[in-house]
Design a protein around this motif. Structure first.
Motif, PDB file in Angstrom:
ATOM      1  N   PRO A 153       0.817  -1.211   0.000  1.00  0.00           N
ATOM      2  CA  PRO A 153       0.000   0.000   0.000  1.00  0.00           C
ATOM      3  C   PRO A 153       0.851   1.261   0.000  1.00  0.00           C
ATOM      4  CG  PRO A 153      -0.842  -1.585   1.574  1.00  0.00           C
ATOM      5  CD  PRO A 153       0.466  -2.132   1.092  1.00  0.00           C
ATOM      6  N   GLY A 154       0.548   2.171  -0.908  1.00  0.00           N
ATOM      7  CA  GLY A 154       1.267   3.428  -0.976  1.00  0.00           C
ATOM      8  C   GLY A 154       2.644   3.346  -1.594  1.00  0.00           C
ATOM      9  N   ALA A 155       3.008   2.170  -2.083  1.00  0.00           N
ATOM     10  CA  ALA A 155       4.348   1.997  -2.648  1.00  0.00           C
ATOM     11  C   ALA A 155       4.251   1.630  -4.124  1.00  0.00           C
ATOM     12  CB  ALA A 155       5.104   0.901  -1.887  1.00  0.00           C
ATOM     13  N   GLU A 156       5.366   1.764  -4.822  1.00  0.00           N
ATOM     14  CA  GLU A 156       5.406   1.362  -6.227  1.00  0.00           C
ATOM     15  C   GLU A 156       5.562  -0.159  -6.321  1.00  0.00           C
ATOM     16  OE1 GLU A 156       7.308   5.387  -8.242  1.00  0.00           O
ATOM     17  OE2 GLU A 156       8.364   3.480  -8.389  1.00  0.00           O
ATOM     18  N   ARG A 157       5.163  -0.687  -7.453  1.00  0.00           N
ATOM     19  CA  ARG A 157       5.347  -2.113  -7.690  1.00  0.00           C
ATOM     20  C   ARG A 157       6.837  -2.413  -7.789  1.00  0.00           C
ATOM     21  NH1 ARG A 157       1.369  -4.811 -11.978  1.00  0.00           N
ATOM     22  NH2 ARG A 157      -0.023  -3.649 -10.594  1.00  0.00           N
ATOM     23  N   GLU A 158       7.271  -3.525  -7.200  1.00  0.00           N
ATOM     24  CA  GLU A 158       8.681  -3.863  -7.223  1.00  0.00           C
ATOM     25  C   GLU A 158       8.896  -5.317  -7.609  1.00  0.00           C
ATOM     26  OE1 GLU A 158       9.983  -2.983  -3.229  1.00  0.00           O
ATOM     27  OE2 GLU A 158       9.312  -4.908  -2.449  1.00  0.00           O
ATOM     28  N   PHE A 159      10.052  -5.530  -8.193  1.00  0.00           N
ATOM     29  CA  PHE A 159      10.462  -6.867  -8.605  1.00  0.00           C
ATOM     30  C   PHE A 159      10.765  -7.734  -7.390  1.00  0.00           C
ATOM     31  CE2 PHE A 159      12.665 -10.172 -10.771  1.00  0.00           C
ATOM     32  CZ  PHE A 159      13.809 -10.435 -10.038  1.00  0.00           C
ATOM     33  N   VAL A 160      10.375  -9.005  -7.437  1.00  0.00           N
ATOM     34  CA  VAL A 160      10.675  -9.947  -6.368  1.00  0.00           C
ATOM     35  C   VAL A 160      11.578 -11.079  -6.865  1.00  0.00           C
ATOM     36  CG1 VAL A 160       9.725 -11.587  -4.713  1.00  0.00           C
ATOM     37  CG2 VAL A 160       8.514  -9.447  -5.174  1.00  0.00           C
ATOM     38  N   ALA A 161      11.151 -11.768  -7.917  1.00  0.00           N
ATOM     39  CA  ALA A 161      11.898 -12.923  -8.407  1.00  0.00           C
ATOM     40  C   ALA A 161      11.559 -13.171  -9.869  1.00  0.00           C
ATOM     41  CB  ALA A 161      11.583 -14.167  -7.590  1.00  0.00           C
ATOM     42  N   SER A 162      12.501 -13.779 -10.580  1.00  0.00           N
ATOM     43  CA  SER A 162      12.293 -14.096 -11.990  1.00  0.00           C
ATOM     44  C   SER A 162      12.927 -15.430 -12.322  1.00  0.00           C
ATOM     45  CB  SER A 162      12.882 -13.001 -12.881  1.00  0.00           C
ATOM     46  OG  SER A 162      12.696 -13.287 -14.256  1.00  0.00           O
ATOM     47  N   ILE A 163      12.385 -16.088 -13.335  1.00  0.00           N
ATOM     48  CA  ILE A 163      12.922 -17.365 -13.815  1.00  0.00           C
ATOM     49  C   ILE A 163      12.854 -17.363 -15.333  1.00  0.00           C
ATOM     50  CG2 ILE A 163      10.681 -18.544 -13.637  1.00  0.00           C
ATOM     51  CD1 ILE A 163      12.277 -21.029 -12.637  1.00  0.00           C
ATOM     52  N   ASP A 164      13.883 -17.898 -15.979  1.00  0.00           N
ATOM     53  CA  ASP A 164      13.888 -17.914 -17.434  1.00  0.00           C
ATOM     54  C   ASP A 164      12.951 -18.999 -17.963  1.00  0.00           C
ATOM     55  OD1 ASP A 164      15.901 -20.212 -18.944  1.00  0.00           O
ATOM     56  OD2 ASP A 164      15.873 -20.082 -16.751  1.00  0.00           O
ATOM     57  N   TRP A 165      12.797 -19.044 -19.279  1.00  0.00           N
ATOM     58  CA  TRP A 165      11.813 -19.943 -19.878  1.00  0.00           C
ATOM     59  C   TRP A 165      12.101 -21.413 -19.590  1.00  0.00           C
ATOM     60  CZ3 TRP A 165      13.364 -23.644 -23.365  1.00  0.00           C
ATOM     61  CH2 TRP A 165      14.638 -23.491 -23.899  1.00  0.00           C
ATOM     62  N   SER A 166      13.394 -21.754 -19.437  1.00  0.00           N
ATOM     63  CA  SER A 166      13.758 -23.151 -19.242  1.00  0.00           C
ATOM     64  C   SER A 166      13.788 -23.560 -17.782  1.00  0.00           C
ATOM     65  CB  SER A 166      15.133 -23.410 -19.863  1.00  0.00           C
ATOM     66  OG  SER A 166      16.144 -22.770 -19.103  1.00  0.00           O
ATOM     67  N   ARG A 223       9.202 -23.327 -11.788  1.00  0.00           N
ATOM     68  CA  ARG A 223       8.171 -23.461 -12.809  1.00  0.00           C
ATOM     69  C   ARG A 223       8.057 -24.905 -13.264  1.00  0.00           C
ATOM     70  NH1 ARG A 223       9.609 -19.568 -17.490  1.00  0.00           N
ATOM     71  NH2 ARG A 223       7.773 -20.535 -18.505  1.00  0.00           N
ATOM     72  N   ASP A 224       6.884 -25.228 -13.777  1.00  0.00           N
ATOM     73  CA  ASP A 224       6.621 -26.538 -14.367  1.00  0.00           C
ATOM     74  C   ASP A 224       5.964 -26.264 -15.721  1.00  0.00           C
ATOM     75  OD1 ASP A 224       5.566 -29.000 -15.184  1.00  0.00           O
ATOM     76  OD2 ASP A 224       5.186 -29.638 -13.128  1.00  0.00           O
ATOM     77  N   ASN A 225       6.744 -26.346 -16.785  1.00  0.00           N
ATOM     78  CA  ASN A 225       6.211 -25.987 -18.103  1.00  0.00           C
ATOM     79  C   ASN A 225       5.156 -26.971 -18.585  1.00  0.00           C
ATOM     80  OD1 ASN A 225       7.713 -23.653 -18.298  1.00  0.00           O
ATOM     81  ND2 ASN A 225       9.333 -24.571 -19.560  1.00  0.00           N
ATOM     82  N   ALA A 226       5.269 -28.213 -18.192  1.00  0.00           N
ATOM     83  CA  ALA A 226       4.264 -29.197 -18.606  1.00  0.00           C
ATOM     84  C   ALA A 226       2.903 -28.866 -18.011  1.00  0.00           C
ATOM     85  CB  ALA A 226       4.705 -30.594 -18.193  1.00  0.00           C
ATOM     86  N   LYS A 227       2.903 -28.341 -16.793  1.00  0.00           N
ATOM     87  CA  LYS A 227       1.641 -27.982 -16.127  1.00  0.00           C
ATOM     88  C   LYS A 227       1.277 -26.522 -16.330  1.00  0.00           C
ATOM     89  CE  LYS A 227       2.055 -31.437 -12.452  1.00  0.00           C
ATOM     90  NZ  LYS A 227       2.131 -31.656 -10.975  1.00  0.00           N
ATOM     91  N   LYS A 228       2.162 -25.762 -16.963  1.00  0.00           N
ATOM     92  CA  LYS A 228       1.954 -24.326 -17.162  1.00  0.00           C
ATOM     93  C   LYS A 228       1.752 -23.610 -15.827  1.00  0.00           C
ATOM     94  CE  LYS A 228       0.113 -24.759 -21.850  1.00  0.00           C
ATOM     95  NZ  LYS A 228      -0.950 -24.386 -22.798  1.00  0.00           N
ATOM     96  N   MET A 229       2.676 -23.869 -14.902  1.00  0.00           N
ATOM     97  CA  MET A 229       2.593 -23.307 -13.566  1.00  0.00           C
ATOM     98  C   MET A 229       3.913 -22.645 -13.182  1.00  0.00           C
ATOM     99  SD  MET A 229      -0.446 -23.971 -12.321  1.00  0.00           S
ATOM    100  CE  MET A 229      -0.190 -23.689 -10.566  1.00  0.00           C
TER     101      MET A 229
END
Length: 128
Positions: free
Chosen positions: A41-54, A72-78
């Motif tokens: 609340p009252g703050a800008e959106r910020e990055f937390v974590a990222s994962i590449d496509w693989s 991530r689980d690409n087979a389950k699209k999760m």
């Protein structure tokens, strides 16, 4: 195009854990870099974590390193965000996001503006 739906948020005491999930639709999900971002609340959106496509590369903001894990689980699209040792300052709405332009690079997306698709968010509240 991809649609993203987050789940798993809630109220937890400091020191507790939560696992956020992001369900994706669309045929090209497995080529997208994915991220979790948050907005308090009252703050800008910020990055937390990222994962590449693989799933071979991950990146985190400093304050969550060692406590949060993105996967991530690409087979389950999760995509998942395991959050341990939660602190009151982790309280925010957490968003799942997708970047369609990084493939085939295995780079992660560390900002907020590069993401093309966003979910509706899930609330995480950590009480002290």
């Amino acid at each position: 195009q991809v649609q993203l739906v987050e789940s798993g948020g809630g109220l937890v005491q400091a020191g507790g854990s939560l696992r956020l999930s992001c369900a994706a639709s669309g045929p090209t999900f497995s080529t997208y870099a994915m991220g979790w971002l948050r907005q308090a609340p009252g703050a800008e959106r910020e990055f937390v974590a990222s994962i590449d496509w693989s799933g071979s590369s991950t990146g985190y903001r400093g304050s969550v390193k060692g406590r949060f894990t993105i996967s991530r689980d690409n087979a389950k699209k999760m995509v998942y965000l395991q959050m341990n040792s939660l602190k009151p300052e982790d309280t925010a709405v957490y968003y799942c996001a997708a970047d369609k332009d990084s493939y085939p690079s295995t780079r992660v997306v560390l900002g907020t503006r590069e993401y093309d698709y966003w979910g509706q968010g899930t609330q995480v509240t950590v009480s002290s």
